[in-house]
Write a protein that holds these residues in place. Structure first.
Motif, PDB file in Angstrom:
ATOM      1  N   LEU A  39      28.492 -42.239  17.482  1.00 52.95           N
ATOM      2  CA  LEU A  39      28.881 -41.350  16.613  1.00 52.95           C
ATOM      3  C   LEU A  39      27.626 -40.751  16.029  1.00 52.95           C
ATOM      4  CD1 LEU A  39      31.552 -42.883  14.195  1.00 52.95           C
ATOM      5  CD2 LEU A  39      31.952 -41.325  15.800  1.00 52.95           C
ATOM      6  N   GLU A  40      26.459 -41.494  15.975  1.00 55.37           N
ATOM      7  CA  GLU A  40      25.276 -40.805  15.337  1.00 55.37           C
ATOM      8  C   GLU A  40      24.443 -40.064  16.586  1.00 55.37           C
ATOM      9  OE1 GLU A  40      20.787 -42.563  14.145  1.00 55.37           O
ATOM     10  OE2 GLU A  40      22.407 -43.798  14.295  1.00 55.37           O
ATOM     11  N   ASN A  54      36.597 -34.848  16.950  1.00 56.73           N
ATOM     12  CA  ASN A  54      36.770 -34.941  15.379  1.00 56.73           C
ATOM     13  C   ASN A  54      36.502 -36.200  14.763  1.00 56.73           C
ATOM     14  OD1 ASN A  54      36.671 -32.465  13.811  1.00 56.73           O
ATOM     15  ND2 ASN A  54      38.724 -32.268  13.925  1.00 56.73           N
ATOM     16  N   GLU A  55      35.522 -37.425  15.516  1.00 53.72           N
ATOM     17  CA  GLU A  55      35.657 -38.627  15.060  1.00 53.72           C
ATOM     18  C   GLU A  55      34.592 -38.969  13.723  1.00 53.72           C
ATOM     19  OE1 GLU A  55      35.430 -41.509  18.825  1.00 53.72           O
ATOM     20  OE2 GLU A  55      35.024 -39.345  19.774  1.00 53.72           O
ATOM     21  N   ARG A  56      33.607 -37.879  13.396  1.00 57.11           N
ATOM     22  CA  ARG A  56      32.860 -38.016  12.390  1.00 57.11           C
ATOM     23  C   ARG A  56      33.666 -37.810  11.216  1.00 57.11           C
ATOM     24  NH1 ARG A  56      28.918 -35.486  16.073  1.00 57.11           N
ATOM     25  NH2 ARG A  56      27.874 -37.024  16.903  1.00 57.11           N
ATOM     26  N   ALA A  57      33.064 -38.298   9.933  1.00 53.47           N
ATOM     27  CA  ALA A  57      33.815 -38.012   8.817  1.00 53.47           C
ATOM     28  C   ALA A  57      34.233 -36.750   8.274  1.00 53.47           C
ATOM     29  CB  ALA A  57      32.856 -38.733   7.682  1.00 53.47           C
ATOM     30  N   ILE A  70      42.232 -41.128  16.682  1.00 54.28           N
ATOM     31  CA  ILE A  70      42.440 -39.927  17.195  1.00 54.28           C
ATOM     32  C   ILE A  70      43.902 -39.280  17.038  1.00 54.28           C
ATOM     33  CG2 ILE A  70      42.695 -40.108  19.399  1.00 54.28           C
ATOM     34  CD1 ILE A  70      40.635 -37.761  19.759  1.00 54.28           C
ATOM     35  N   TYR A  71      44.719 -40.252  17.421  1.00 48.99           N
ATOM     36  CA  TYR A  71      46.240 -39.858  17.265  1.00 48.99           C
ATOM     37  C   TYR A  71      46.929 -40.219  16.056  1.00 48.99           C
ATOM     38  CZ  TYR A  71      51.233 -39.861  18.390  1.00 48.99           C
ATOM     39  OH  TYR A  71      52.673 -39.590  18.664  1.00 48.99           O
ATOM     40  N   GLU A  76      45.759 -40.792  13.208  1.00 49.77           N
ATOM     41  CA  GLU A  76      45.232 -39.786  11.955  1.00 49.77           C
ATOM     42  C   GLU A  76      45.224 -38.369  12.109  1.00 49.77           C
ATOM     43  OE1 GLU A  76      41.742 -41.484  10.400  1.00 49.77           O
ATOM     44  OE2 GLU A  76      42.213 -43.514  10.547  1.00 49.77           O
ATOM     45  N   ASP A  77      45.829 -38.293  13.564  1.00 49.55           N
ATOM     46  CA  ASP A  77      45.845 -36.859  13.891  1.00 49.55           C
ATOM     47  C   ASP A  77      44.516 -35.737  13.828  1.00 49.55           C
ATOM     48  OD1 ASP A  77      47.463 -35.134  15.306  1.00 49.55           O
ATOM     49  OD2 ASP A  77      48.425 -34.341  13.634  1.00 49.55           O
ATOM     50  N   TRP A  78      43.636 -36.255  14.271  1.00 46.36           N
ATOM     51  CA  TRP A  78      42.301 -35.665  14.237  1.00 46.36           C
ATOM     52  C   TRP A  78      42.418 -34.359  14.656  1.00 46.36           C
ATOM     53  CZ3 TRP A  78      38.822 -40.500  15.479  1.00 46.36           C
ATOM     54  CH2 TRP A  78      38.813 -41.236  14.296  1.00 46.36           C
ATOM     55  N   ILE A  79      42.947 -34.344  16.137  1.00 46.61           N
ATOM     56  CA  ILE A  79      42.918 -32.788  16.694  1.00 46.61           C
ATOM     57  C   ILE A  79      44.374 -32.119  16.950  1.00 46.61           C
ATOM     58  CG2 ILE A  79      40.709 -33.328  17.864  1.00 46.61           C
ATOM     59  CD1 ILE A  79      42.109 -34.192  20.185  1.00 46.61           C
ATOM     60  N   GLY A  80      45.110 -32.787  16.376  1.00 46.52           N
ATOM     61  CA  GLY A  80      46.468 -32.334  16.780  1.00 46.52           C
ATOM     62  C   GLY A  80      47.462 -33.008  17.685  1.00 46.52           C
ATOM     63  N   LEU A  81      47.115 -34.150  18.287  1.00 44.63           N
ATOM     64  CA  LEU A  81      47.727 -34.900  19.247  1.00 44.63           C
ATOM     65  C   LEU A  81      49.204 -35.179  18.655  1.00 44.63           C
ATOM     66  CD1 LEU A  81      45.180 -37.068  21.130  1.00 44.63           C
ATOM     67  CD2 LEU A  81      45.968 -34.908  21.862  1.00 44.63           C
TER      68      LEU A  81
END
Length: 327
Positions: A204-205, A215-218, A272-273, A275-280
């Motif tokens: 992440l860093e 969209n993995e960062r805060a 990622i799914y 919390e729906d970070w990118i719309g999946l």
């Protein structure tokens, strides 16, 4: 080989005519301001590591196969750099963010693509085309198909059988030194989607491409979610015996449980799914995610498989085109 029936599009014409009288000349200029017609939707291809846009036995053959079954289609095969030599080199070395920005500019400037297109990404070309969708998507992608993509990254050095073995060796040596070392992560394409199963915080860093794309960062980029969720279909093809993509489930957004390389967490259990970070999740609820398995190792598909599972269901569709002419 199965032959598809040739598509014949019916024209629906809506014409607005403006009559302009040129002062003092007595002449009349007629402007046809809008003419709408159905045409086969163009297709954009993005090749994988060690390949180029136009090799006759790889992307060239795929392009011909699409054109064979969909007459009159416009197929654009992405070339990085100014020629095929640079294209192959940039598949190993360069900044993916810069490459995606350049492709956004190229595709927007192509008048044949102005009304949108379908897109097919092979191996790393899959996540790079997804980056196009999430970051620019102008002109917009209708159906996005990825074959053997590394959407959740890889946790092992990808082997390759490129036409240039020297480039493969240099890539492997760089990653063996360290994918998160500044001098490597900014220059090695594969380091930019490398994701250790044991060093997630470091990933992440340090990662400069995939962590942002997913969209993995805060801080989340709302445009990424909005753009991906605009797809008509998002097709994820995993190769059942893939030995290059580790884990192979990354092709469908699955990945190793953190700290354990023996347990796979599938897409629908990944943050990622969930919390729906990118719309999946949104795409999935609308039945717009298509998951397929292809037998065999990485990118080892037949043209019949490609016809039945990619060309026929996802590239054989039309788009409304608009032209303006003056007569």
């Amino acid at each position: 080989m199965m032959m598809m029936q040739r598509f014949v599009g019916g024209f629906v014409v809506a014409v607005a005519v403006a009559v302009l009288v040129v002062a003092g000349s007595g002449s009349v200029a007629v402007a046809v301001e809008g003419e709408n017609a159905s045409a086969i939707r163009p297709t954009v291809l993005w090749h994988g590591m060690g390949d180029t846009c136009c090799l006759p036995f790889s992307m060239g053959a795929v392009k011909k196969e699409i054109e064979k079954h969909l007459p009159d289609i416009y197929v654009y095969s992405i070339m990085l750099g100014k020629n095929e030599i640079e294209d192959e080199f940039e598949g190993f070395f360069g900044n993916v963010n810069t490459q995606v920005d350049n492709i956004c500019t190229k595709l927007k400037s192509d008048p044949n693509l102005k009304n949108g297109f379908n897109a097919v990404g092979f191996s790393q070309g899959g996540q790079f085309l997804r980056a196009y969708v999430q970051r620019c998507n102008d002109p917009p992608v209708h159906n996005l198909v990825t074959l053997g993509g590394q959407h959740m990254g890889v946790t092992d050095i990808p082997h390759c059988t490129a036409t240039n073995a020297t480039l493969c060796q240099l890539m492997a040596e760089a990653l063996s030194v360290g994918a998160y070392v500044d001098g490597i992560r900014n220059y090695s394409v594969q380091a930019q989607y490398f994701r250790s199963a044991f060093e997630y915080k470091k990933y992440l860093e340090k990662n400069i491409f995939l962590a942002d794309l997913n969209n993995e960062r805060a801080t989340k980029n709302a445009t990424y979610k909005q753009n991906l969720a605009s797809l008509n279909r998002f097709v994820l093809i995993e190769f059942s015996e893939d030995t290059m993509v580790v884990p192979r489930e990354s092709s469908q957004f699955g990945y190793f449980k953190e700290g354990a390389m023996k347990e796979i967490v599938p897409m629908r259990q990944q943050p990622i799914y969930t919390e729906d970070w990118i719309g999946l999740q949104q795409l999935d609820k609308d039945n717009r995610i298509v998951e397929k398995k292809c037998p065999g190792d990485h990118l080892q598909f037949t043209m019949k498989y490609f016809l039945d599972n990619v060309i026929s269901p996802f590239l054989n569709n039309t788009v409304t085109t608009t032209t303006t002419t003056t007569i």
